[in-house]
Design an enzyme around this catalytic site. Structure first.
Site, PDB file in Angstrom:
ATOM      1  N   ALA A 112       0.844  -1.209   0.000  1.00  0.00           N
ATOM      2  CA  ALA A 112       0.000   0.000   0.000  1.00  0.00           C
ATOM      3  C   ALA A 112       0.869   1.245   0.000  1.00  0.00           C
ATOM      4  CB  ALA A 112      -0.893  -0.023   1.243  1.00  0.00           C
ATOM      5  N   GLU A 178      19.944 -12.868  22.419  1.00  0.00           N
ATOM      6  CA  GLU A 178      19.029 -14.020  22.424  1.00  0.00           C
ATOM      7  C   GLU A 178      19.493 -15.077  21.419  1.00  0.00           C
ATOM      8  OE1 GLU A 178      14.775 -11.939  23.580  1.00  0.00           O
ATOM      9  OE2 GLU A 178      15.441 -11.806  21.521  1.00  0.00           O
ATOM     10  N   VAL A 228      33.154  -2.302  13.890  1.00  0.00           N
ATOM     11  CA  VAL A 228      33.412  -3.181  12.741  1.00  0.00           C
ATOM     12  C   VAL A 228      33.709  -2.306  11.531  1.00  0.00           C
ATOM     13  CG1 VAL A 228      32.431  -4.986  11.269  1.00  0.00           C
ATOM     14  CG2 VAL A 228      31.962  -4.980  13.718  1.00  0.00           C
ATOM     15  N   GLY A 261      19.745  -2.806  15.328  1.00  0.00           N
ATOM     16  CA  GLY A 261      18.539  -1.978  15.471  1.00  0.00           C
ATOM     17  C   GLY A 261      17.649  -2.024  14.246  1.00  0.00           C
ATOM     18  N   GLN A 307      10.020  -0.875  20.699  1.00  0.00           N
ATOM     19  CA  GLN A 307       9.781  -1.902  19.666  1.00  0.00           C
ATOM     20  C   GLN A 307       9.486  -3.240  20.334  1.00  0.00           C
ATOM     21  OE1 GLN A 307      13.308  -1.542  17.231  1.00  0.00           O
ATOM     22  NE2 GLN A 307      12.455   0.137  16.068  1.00  0.00           N
ATOM     23  N   LEU A 308       8.247  -3.364  20.792  1.00  0.00           N
ATOM     24  CA  LEU A 308       7.809  -4.576  21.487  1.00  0.00           C
ATOM     25  C   LEU A 308       6.407  -4.929  21.021  1.00  0.00           C
ATOM     26  CD1 LEU A 308       8.902  -3.667  25.125  1.00  0.00           C
ATOM     27  CD2 LEU A 308       9.930  -5.425  23.679  1.00  0.00           C
ATOM     28  N   VAL A 339      11.220  -8.387  28.143  1.00  0.00           N
ATOM     29  CA  VAL A 339      11.996  -9.581  28.482  1.00  0.00           C
ATOM     30  C   VAL A 339      12.987  -9.876  27.367  1.00  0.00           C
ATOM     31  CG1 VAL A 339      11.883 -12.046  28.980  1.00  0.00           C
ATOM     32  CG2 VAL A 339      10.094 -10.525  29.836  1.00  0.00           C
ATOM     33  N   HIS A 434       8.339 -22.369  48.225  1.00  0.00           N
ATOM     34  CA  HIS A 434       9.721 -22.830  48.339  1.00  0.00           C
ATOM     35  C   HIS A 434       9.829 -24.261  47.821  1.00  0.00           C
ATOM     36  CE1 HIS A 434      13.736 -23.401  50.036  1.00  0.00           C
ATOM     37  NE2 HIS A 434      13.305 -24.582  50.459  1.00  0.00           N
TER      38      HIS A 434
END
Ligand SMILES: Cc1cc2nc3c(=O)[nH]c(=O)nc-3n(C[C@H](O)[C@H](O)[C@H](O)COP(=O)(O)OP(=O)(O)OC[C@H]3O[C@@H](n4cnc5c(N)ncnc54)[C@H](O)[C@@H]3O)c2cc1C
Length: 466
Positions: A112, A178, A228, A261, A307-308, A339, A434
């Site tokens: 679009a 991650e 880099v 990013g 950005q989640l 997270v 526990h």
């Protein structure tokens, strides 16, 4: 041309929330999608990433099973099976056009682009509306260095046809860490080249350092403060030339993944043609998510905020409501749990210590290293590190950062404590199950937990209570 009340561009988390909300409000709504429905989160983000991380953990656990008293045969990696499982999980969770049509949402397939402030063209077909929500997501940032075509992004890495025996990440943020952890679990030789003095910019440095140390123990090599310079092809992989602490260095890897990013690209929707203005990472929007063109709203990665996926969904809903009803709801949600699905996990919510004074608050920090907890020792996991920020005047939790095998779940308890504004003593008075990872978190709430430090803003000193 059939007129719609609202046209949504993009059927990812933000676009689906916007379209569903609009349909529930009784609006005539269409959503235009150029790729698979579900967008980044389902197809190339959260879902395949979590699937891969889980497969990696299983592989390591089976390899280390002898520690727990299970002795099996030879353990080998079936990479094709890992990738096939990725595809199966994504296929199962991807929404279908039929699901959306059932809810009264017209699905238009194609790219679009605005041709007029009230018309988008979807692969040549005009689609007109009173109002629009732009939920067109983001694209990975490109490394601006010679040889950049030699590196891949998370889009390709998540479904790589051949397993990389060695893998280098450029970037030390959540996505890089991650995936670095997952590939190290599978047995790849993984290096992370991070630009800053510590990984995970924006996360408390103590928390980030704790995670880095655990990842080093799991075989990931970190090079910090690197720049880099160049990528070059070599037999079987890529040579990466980089500066580290001012010295020229190089290493060779079978694959290089840039995770530096993401940002919204206005050309994807023809934004310039109708005068949409850009902010830092996305379209410039008001607190009501209205863009610089009054009948056009933006949500999710396209709006350039956090950005989640939960943020994208939240903003999608608000953008639709505001587009259809006038600016009635602000999108300044402050209690956003985030997270990072490493092993152990990292999670944050609310304010960091340094952010509190700007909000007129007087922060104090309580922290706790949970290594050696009964649960951690019994399960052979690093039980982690907790850092909580309280407002000294009200004794309420205002922020939390943690490393823990259960951080993704425990952070939701902290989010609830922040939102419900309960005094820290109420949380601390709750008996913990526990053995559990939550025990040490509850202890960090005080009132005088065994190992607590409080940092006072004025003095900037650490006062430890034995
Ligand atoms: C590897 C990875 C892992 C992640 N893991 C997590 C996580 O664990 N938890 C979390 O909360 N977040 C995670 N994220 C971030 C999260 O996935 C995104 O913030 C979220 O999906 C953004 O949703 P969105 O709806 O704004 O954009 P998207 O989901 O990207 O949707 C935008 C859609 O618009 C379509 N589109 C673009 N231009 C056009 C056009 N001109 N015409 C028609 N359609 C168009 C695209 O095809 C796309 O489907 C991760 C991101 C990555 C890259």
């Amino acid at each position: 041309m059939e007129p719609f009340d609202l046209v949504v561009i993009g059927a990812g988390a933000a676009g689906l929330a916007a379209a569903t909300t609009a349909a529930e409000m009784g609006a005539r709504v269409a959503v235009a999608e150029a790729g698979p429905l579900g967008g980044l989160s389902v197809n190339r983000g959260c879902v395949p990433k979590k699937t891969l991380v889980t497969s990696g953990r299983v592989h390591r656990l089976v390899r280390d099973a002898g520690t727990f008293g299970t002795v099996g045969g030879e353990v080998r990696l079936d990479w094709d099976a890992v990738v096939q499982r990725q595809h199966r999980v994504v296929d199962q969770l991807r929404p279908t056009a039929a699901d959306l049509e059932k809810r009264g949402i017209r699905v238009v397939v194609g790219v679009a682009r605005f041709t007029d402030p009230h018309i988008v063209e979807v692969d040549g077909r005009p689609l007109g509306a009173e109002r629009f929500v732009i939920a067109a997501g983001s694209e990975p940032a490109i490394l601006e260095i010679p040889g950049r075509e030699r590196c891949i992004t998370s889009d390709q890495l998540l479904f790589l046809p051949a397993f990389p025996t060695s893998l280098t990440f450029v970037g030390g943020g959540p996505v890089a860490l991650e995936l670095a952890g997952a590939f190290a679990d599978f047995g790849s030789r993984v290096t992370v080249l991070a630009r800053d003095a510590e990984v995970l910019p924006g996360v408390d440095p103590d928390v980030a350092r704790h995670l880095r140390k655990r990842m080093e123990e799991r075989g990931v090599t970190f090079r910090l403060q690197t720049a880099v310079r160049r990528l070059a092809p070599v037999a079987g992989g890529v040579r990466i030339e980089f500066d580290s602490a001012g010295m020229a260095n190089e290493l060779t890897s079978s694959q290089v993944c840039a995770a530096v990013g993401r940002r919204f690209h206005p050309r994807t929707i023809g934004a310039a043609r109708i005068g949409l203005e850009m902010g830092r990472l996305g379209l410039r929007t008001s607190p009501y998510l209205c863009t610089s063109v009054p009948h056009i709203y933006a949500a999710g990665d396209a709006a350039g905020n956090r950005q989640l996926t939960p943020v994208a969904e939240h903003e999608g809903r608000i953008a639709a409501v505001n587009a259809l009803r006038g600016d009635v709801e602000r999108a300044d949600e402050a209690v956003i749990p985030q997270v990072i699905f490493t092993t152990p996990e990292v999670a944050t919510v609310g304010l960091a210590y340094g952010e509190a004074p700007a909000q007129g608050l007087h922060p104090a920090v309580a922290r706790q290293d949970a290594r050696g907890s009964h649960n951690g020792v019994a399960t052979a996991e690093d039980a982690g590190y907790f850092k909580l920020v309280f407002d000294q005047d009200t004794q309420r939790l205002i922020g939390a950062q943690m490393v823990s095998p259960a951080a993704a779940e425990l952070i939701q308890l902290c989010a609830l404590a922040i939102r419900s504004r309960v005094p820290a003593t109420v949380v601390a008075g709750q008996l913990a199950a526990h053995p559990s990872h939550g025990e040490r978190l509850l202890k960090t709430f005080g009132p005088e937990p065994p190992v607590v430090s409080r940092v006072t803003q004025s003095a900037g000193v650490v006062e430890s209570r034995p």
